[in-house]
Design an enzyme around this catalytic site. Structure first.
Site, PDB file in Angstrom:
ATOM      1  N   LYS A  79       0.856  -1.184   0.000  1.00  0.00           N
ATOM      2  CA  LYS A  79       0.000   0.000   0.000  1.00  0.00           C
ATOM      3  C   LYS A  79       0.896   1.240   0.000  1.00  0.00           C
ATOM      4  O   LYS A  79       1.914   1.280   0.699  1.00  0.00           O
ATOM      5  CB  LYS A  79      -0.893  -0.013   1.240  1.00  0.00           C
ATOM      6  CG  LYS A  79      -1.986   1.063   1.250  1.00  0.00           C
ATOM      7  CD  LYS A  79      -2.917   0.881   2.462  1.00  0.00           C
ATOM      8  CE  LYS A  79      -4.052   1.896   2.473  1.00  0.00           C
ATOM      9  NZ  LYS A  79      -4.963   1.690   3.629  1.00  0.00           N
ATOM     10  N   SER A 154      -9.929   1.696   2.523  1.00  0.00           N
ATOM     11  CA  SER A 154      -9.038   2.486   1.701  1.00  0.00           C
ATOM     12  C   SER A 154      -7.971   1.669   0.986  1.00  0.00           C
ATOM     13  O   SER A 154      -7.373   2.150   0.018  1.00  0.00           O
ATOM     14  CB  SER A 154      -8.334   3.531   2.569  1.00  0.00           C
ATOM     15  OG  SER A 154      -7.480   2.884   3.503  1.00  0.00           O
ATOM     16  N   SER A 178     -10.164  -0.765   6.752  1.00  0.00           N
ATOM     17  CA  SER A 178      -9.554  -0.528   5.439  1.00  0.00           C
ATOM     18  C   SER A 178      -8.840  -1.726   4.832  1.00  0.00           C
ATOM     19  O   SER A 178      -8.468  -1.682   3.659  1.00  0.00           O
ATOM     20  CB  SER A 178      -8.568   0.644   5.517  1.00  0.00           C
ATOM     21  OG  SER A 178      -9.267   1.856   5.530  1.00  0.00           O
TER      22      SER A 178
END
Lengths: 484, 498
Positions: A79, A154, A178
Site C-alpha cells: 500500500k 481504503s 480498510s
C-alpha cells in the site's frame, strides 16, 4: 503462468527448493499486470526493474545454496502509505508528490529480509480515508471482479492487486476496516492484527491509535505466512507489543472443535443486506459442523462505534496531517506569509475527504468542544472494550458480516459521506478495541459479487482466529461456480 | 502533609519590591512567577538517537524521527526520564505517572506542527525551592517536552515578516526540555534573579543541565502582575518571553511592573498578553494577545505509551541525589555560626565542603569563610588539605603571618600542597616576635625624634599620617615581615606609656 504456483506458500516452497525461479515468478506477475492493470488501476507505481533485480538476487542465493527465507521470491504489493527507501510514497495525495522517504517501513524491511519481492505501490483513498478508493488523487481503483464496481477502501489497490493476480499477497493498513472491507468486496482474505502486533514504523499515519498494518491474500495460509513474517516487537514503535511473537502458521489445521463462536446480534439486523446476513449464517453453520458451538452474543456498544470512530480518527488525523505544511517536503504553493503559504499548500494538496476529516477533527479537539465530542468518544471507546470483554467471556471468537453489502457501483455513495461511513459499521469496533479481526470470502451475494464474513477475536487471539478462518475457507462456496 | 500546603501566595521572608505612587499615594507590590525552559544534558535527543549537541553545522544532527518525516515514530529516551526525575526530586516534587500530549500549532520550526509535551499529567508536581534569603518559592510542575528548531530570518527587521528569506535549523528540534513552572511567590526583581541562580545551581548539582543562558539551554519567561499591598487577589498578568540574561530579567520585571502601575492608576485595565523585552530600548513590547491566542487542541500522544517510572526507580534517584545548595548553605552556616546567606558564596564556589572540613580541623570560622569566599581561587582548590587551611589561620591569629602574607601562602598551598609553615619559611616570612619588633622600633624612633614627638603630641589627623610613616619604615626595615597591626599597637602603647 499456469505452470507456476498460484499461492505465496507454493511460490516460496518452489523457489527455496530450486524448482521455480523467482525471476520467472516476477516476470509472470508483471505480465499479468501489463495485461489488465490499465483496466484495474491497482498501482500508483509498478516496481518492474526493482522486482526483477530483487528476484535475481534471490535466485543467486538459492543457486549458492543459501535459504533466502520463508517468502523467497514471493511478489508483494505494498500500500502506498508504507515508506519505501528512495521510492515515491504518495498516500495517493498531491501533497506528497515528489517525496521519497530515506527509509523503509519496518514491515517492508522485514518482508525483504524474508525473501519477498516488492512489486509495486498500490493505490488507496488519500491518506487511507475512505471506503471505496474513489478518494485517490490519482484516480480510482476498479474491482477486478466487476470493473463498474468499487474495490472497497481504503486499501482498494492492495485488495484489487491480489484479486487480479498482480501479486499473490499484499499489505494494507486498517484504521476502521480498510483491509477487511476491501478484502470482502474483492473476494480475498484480509487481516487486521491486534494493535501493536505489527510495527507501525514507516506507515504514514492516519489515526495513530487505530492504524494497523495487515496482509491480503487468496488463502488463509498465505495470510498466516505474511503475518508471521511481519509480526513481532519493534523497538522503533513504542506501541509495539514487547513480548515473544506467537506464529499462527503452525496452528492453522487445528480446527474449531470445542470453540464457542458468538454471532454478534447487533451486526446481524438493520442495515445488513439479507444476502450478506444469509452467508454469515451459513458460515456459522459450517463452523458448527466442524465442532464449534454457536451462540448469540450481544455487544451493545458496537452500535456507537461508528460515531466514536468518526470523532477519534479525524481528531488524530487533523494532528497527524499537520506536518504537510509546505515547509519541508512535498508540495509548496508560494504565498507572501508563512500562514498563507501553509493554507494555499494545504488547499491545493488535499482532497475533499481529507479536508472534511481535518475540519471535523480540529473541531472535535478544540477547547470549547473537546469534552462534548472527543472526550465523550473516548468514553465510548472504553465502553466498547468493556462490552467486548463481556462478550469474550461467552465466546472464544465472534462472527459478523465484514461489510453490510457487496461491492457497490462507482459514484453510488460519493455524494453522501454518511452513507459511505456506514460501510465500516462492522469493522470499526475492532479498531477501537485494538482487537484482531479478519475477513474470509464466503461465496457470492445475490448480485454475484463476493461476500466476506468477519471473524473477531480478543487481543492476541490471532491463532484461534486463524484456525476458524481455515475451517471457513474449506467450507466456503466457490465464488466462480455460483456467480453465474 | 505535603509541605507545599503550608504555602500561601505570600513569601515567607524577603524584602518586597514596592512602588509608591506619587499621584494616588497608593503602594503597589509586584507578583512574579517564573517559567523556565531548560535543555537536559542527555547524550541524545528526546525521541531519537540524534546527538543532543549545541553548535553543530545546521541540520546535521537530524533523522526522520526528529524531523517528523511521515511514518516516523518517537521512542522515549530513558536518560531524559532519569534527569527529569533527578531535577524533580531535587525540587522536592512528587514523581507521578505521566502522559505525553500533543500541543498542536503551526510554525516552520516545528517538524510535525505539534509539540510533544506533558499537559494534564506531568511527571513532577508540587515542589519548592529555597532562596538564600530564606524565601521558599513553590514549584507547580516540572514536565518533559521537546524543543523546536531555530528560525533565522535574513533581511528586513530580523522578524519573519518582511524577511527576504528564512532559514530553519532543526538540530535543536527534539532536544529534551524540562519546563519548570514556579508559583507566583516572587516579590522582587532581585529574588527573581536569585531564583534563577538557585535553579541553575540545582541543575548543575544534579547534572540535569549545563544551564547556559547564553547558549539558550536555560530560557526564562516571567509572569508579572501588580496589586495594592495587602490585597490577596492576583492581578492580571503579562508574560514576558525569552529573557536571556539575569540583567534583562531584573530590568524587564521592574519595567513591566511600573508600566502596569501606570496603566492601573490612569484607570486602564491590564490586557493579559505575551510581551517581549527589548534590551536596547529598555522596555517591553506587546506580542500575541490573549484574544488571538491559539487553541492548542491538546490530546494524548497516541504514538507513546503512558510513563510510570515506579517507586523503585524514584527511590534509586533519591539515594543518588547530591546534597543541594540550600542544605549545603544551612550546614556551613550552622558550623560557622552565621546566617545562611553568608555561606552562599562558598556554596556557589563549590568550596563549602573544604570550609566545613577546615572549621572541623579547628580553623576559625570567620577567617575560613573569608578565605574560601574571597582569597582562594576555585581552580585547584579541591586538592587543598583542610588542616593546612586551619593551620594557616592559626598562624595568622598568632600574628606570625600578616593578612597579605597569608594570602600569598594560601596561593602557594594550592599549587604545591605544602603545609603553610613550610611555605612561609621558604618565602622568608619569618615570624617576627614582638621583642625583635621593639628593637627595630627603638632604632626608628631614635632616628626620627621630631616625628615621634609630633606623633605623641599631635591631633588624631596628624597622628594618623605619622602612623603610616612609622609603620612604613618598620616594614622597610623588616622587609615586610612585620604585621602592620601589631606595629600600630606598639606605637600606641609607647605613646600612652610615654
Amino acid at each position: 503462468m499456469s505452470e507456476l504456483p498460484a499461492t505465496a506458500a507454493g511460490i516460496a516452497a518452489g523457489v527455496r527448493a530450486g524448482q521455480v525461479s523467482a525471476r520467472a515468478v516476477v516476470d509472470a506477475h508483471l505480465a499479468t499486470i501489463d495485461a489488465t492493470e490499465g483496466e484495474v488501476h491497482a498501482f500508483n507505481l509498478v516496481l518492474a526493474d526493482e522486482a526483477r533485480a530483487a528476484a535475481d538476487v534471490i535466485d543467486q542465493r538459492v543457486a549458492a545454496g543459501e535459504d533466502p527465507g520463508p517468502l523467497a521470491g514471493v511478489p508483494v504489493a505494498l500500500k502506498d502509505n508504507l515508506c519505501t527507501r528512495g521510492l515515491p510514497t504518495t498516500c495517493s495525495s498531491r501533497i506528497l508528490e515528489g517525496w521519497r522517504p530515506p527509509y523503509d517501513a519496518t514491515v517492508v524491511a522485514r518482508l525483504a529480509a524474508t525473501g519477498a519481492v516488492a512489486i509495486g505501490k498500490t493505490n488507496l483513498d488519500e491518506f487511507a480515508m475512505g471506503s471505496s478508493t474513489e478518494n485517490s488523487a490519482f484516480g480510482p481503483t476498479r474491482n477486478p471482479r466487476d470493473t463498474d464496481r468499487v474495490p472497497g477502501g481504503s486499501s482498494g489497490g492492495s485488495a484489487a492487486a491480489v484479486a487480479a493476480g498482480f501479486a499473490p499477497v499484499s499489505l494494507g493498513s486498517d484504521t476502521g476496516g480498510s483491509i477487511r472491507q476491501p478484502a470482502a468486496l474483492c473476494g480475498v482474505v484480509g487481516v487486521k492484527p491486534t494493535y501493536g502486533l505489527v510495527s507501525r514504523y514507516g506507515l504514514v499515519a492516519f489515526a495513530s491509535s487505530l492504524d494497523q498494518i495487515g496482509p491480503f491474500s487468496t488463502t488463509v495460509a498465505d495470510a498466516a505466512l505474511l503475518l508471521d513474517a511481519i509480526g513481532g516487537h519493534d523497538p522503533r514503535d513504542s506501541t509495539s507489543i514487547d513480548r515473544p511473537y506467537q506464529p499462527v502458521g503452525p496452528v492453522l489445521d487445528q480446527g474449531v472443535a470445542g470453540l464457542r463462536v458468538g454471532l454478534v446480534t447487533e451486526l446481524m439486523g438493520d442495515g445488513i443486506a439479507p444476502d450478506v446476513a444469509a452467508r454469515v449464517r451459513e458460515a456459522a453453520e459450517a463452523l458448527a459442523a466442524a465442532g464449534a458451538e454457536i451462540v448469540e452474543v450481544s455487544v451493545p456498544a458496537v452500535t456507537y462505534g461508528l460515531s466514536a470512530y468518526y470523532l477519534i480518527a479525524p481528531a488524530e488525523a487533523s494532528s497527524n496531517l499537520a506536518r504537510y505544511d509546505g515547509v519541508r517536503y512535498g508540495l509548496r504553493v508560494d504565498a507572501p506569509t508563512t500562514a498563507e503559504m501553509n493554507a494555499a499548500t494545504r488547499t491545493a494538496g488535499f482532497g475533499d475527504e481529507v479536508k472534511r476529516r481535518i475540519m471535523l477533527g480540529t473541531y472535535a479537539l478544540s477547547a470549547g468542544y473537546y469534552d462534548a465530542y472527543y472526550g465523550k468518544a473516548l468514553k465510548v471507546r472504553t465502553l466498547i472494550v468493556r462490552d467486548f470483554d463481556a462478550a469474550y467471556e461467552q465466546a472464544d471468537l465472534l462472527l459478523s458480516p465484514t461489510s453490510p453489502t457487496t461491492a457497490f457501483r462507482f459514484g453510488d455513495k460519493t455524494d453522501d459521506p454518511l452513507a459511505m461511513y456506514l460501510n465500516d459499521v462492522c469493522t470499526i469496533p475492532s479498531n477501537l478495541a485494538g482487537h484482531p479481526a479478519m475477513s474470509v470470502p464466503y461465496g457470492p451475494g445475490a448480485d454475484g459479487m463476493p461476500v466476506g464474513v468477519q471473524l473477531l477475536a480478543p487481543a492476541l487471539g490471532e491463532p484461534t482466529m486463524f484456525r476458524a478462518a481455515a475451517v471457513l475457507e474449506a467450507a466456503a462456496p466457490s465464488l466462480e461456480e455460483l456467480a453465474r | 502533609m505535603s509541605p507545599i500546603e503550608n504555602l500561601t501566595h505570600e513569601p515567607i521572608e524577603g524584602e518586597h519590591f514596592t512602588i509608591d505612587s506619587e499621584a494616588t499615594g497608593a503602594t503597589w507590590e509586584i507578583v512574579v512567577g517564573l517559567e523556565v525552559h531548560c535543555e537536559l544534558a542527555t547524550a541524545t535527543k528526546l525521541f531519537c538517537g540524534c546527538p543532543n549537541h549545541f553548535g553543530s553545522e545546521p541540520n546535521t544532527n537530524v533523522c526522520p524521527v526528529c524531523l517528523g518525516l511521515p511514518g516516523s515514530l518517537p521512542v522515549l529516551n530513558r536518560q531524559v526520564v532519569e534527569l527529569a526525575m533527578r531535577l524533580g526530586r531535587a525540587l522536592h516534587c512528587e514523581v507521578e505517572p505521566s502522559v505525553f500530549a500533543r500541543k498542536n500549532y503551526f510554525y516552520p520550526d516545528m517538524p510535525k506542527d505539534y509539540q510533544v509535551s506533558q499537559y494534564d499529567r506531568p511527571i513532577n508536581v508540587d515542589g519548592w525551592l529555597d532562596l538564600p534569603d530564606g524565601t521558599r518559592v513553590g514549584i507547580e510542575r516540572a514536565h518533559i517536552e521537546e524543543d523546536t528548531g531555530k528560525n533565522t530570518h535574513a533581511g528586513g527587521s530580523g522578524r519573519i515578516h518582511g524577511a527576504d528569506y528564512s532559514l530553519v535549523d532543526y538540530n535543536r528540534a527534539g532536544v529534551p526540555l524540562v519546563e519548570i513552572v514556579g508559583r507566583p511567590h516572587i516579590r522582587h526583581p532581585e529574588q527573581a534573579k536569585a531564583y534563577i541562580d538557585e535553579l541553575r545551581a540545582i541543575l548543575l548539582a544534579t547534572g540535569a543541565s549545563d544551564a547556559k543562558m547564553e547558549e539558550g539551554s536555560l530560557r526564562v519567561d516571567a509572569n508579572v502582575s501588580v496589586r495594592h499591598v495587602g490585597d490577596a487577589e492576583l492581578g492580571t498578568r503579562c508574560e514576558i518571553k525569552n529573557l536571556n540574561s539575569l540583567r534583562s530579567l531584573g530590568r524587564a520585571i521592574e519595567y513591566e511592573a511600573r508600566r502596569q502601575v501606570d496603566l492601573l492608576e490612569t484607570g486602564e485595565r491590564i490586557r493579559q498578553e505575551t510581551r517581549h523585552w527589548d534590551e536596547g530600548a529598555g522596555r517591553t513590547r506587546p506580542g500575541r494577545s490573549k484574544e488571538e491566542a491559539e487553541d492548542y487542541r491538546y490530546f494524548q500522544e497516541p504514538d507513546l505509551v503512558p510513563l510510570d517510572p515506579g517507586r523503585e526507580w524514584v527511590d534509586a534517584i533519591d539515594a543518588a541525589l547530591p546534597v543541594l545548595p540550600a542544605e549545603r548553605r544551612a550546614r556551613l552556616a550552622a558550623a560557622a555560626g552565621v546566617a545562611p546567606a553568608e555561606a552562599a558564596i562558598a556554596v556557589a564556589r563549590d568550596l563549602d565542603a573544604l570550609a566545613l572540613s577546615a572549621i572541623d580541623a579547628g580553623g576559625e570560622p570567620a577567617r575560613v569563610l573569608t578565605h574560601v569566599e574571597h582569597n582562594l581561587a576555585v581552580e585547584g582548590a579541591e586538592g587543598l588539605d583542610p588542616s593546612h587551611l586551619a593551620a594557616l589561620i592559626a598562624l595568622e591569629l598568632d600574628g606570625k603571618l600578616t593578612a597579605t602574607q597569608a594570602k600569598a601562602v594560601l596561593a602557594e598551598m594550592v599549587t604545591s600542597g605544602e603545609p603553610p609553615d613550610a611555605i612561609a619559611a621558604a618565602k622568608g616570612f619569618e615570624a617576627m616576635d614582638t621583642s625583635a619588633l621593639e628593637a627595630v622600633l627603638d632604632e626608628i624612633i631614635a632616628a626620627n625624634a621630631e616625628a615621634w614627638s609630633d606623633y605623641c603630641e599631635g591631633d588624631d589627623k596628624k597622628r594618623g599620617k605619622l602612623t603610616g610613616f612609622f609603620v612604613g619604615n618598620v616594614m622597610k626595615a623588616t622587609k615586610g615581615q612585620a604585621d602592620g597591626k601589631i606595629v600600630t599597637a606598639l606605637l600606641e602603647q609607647r605613646r600612652v606609656g610615654a
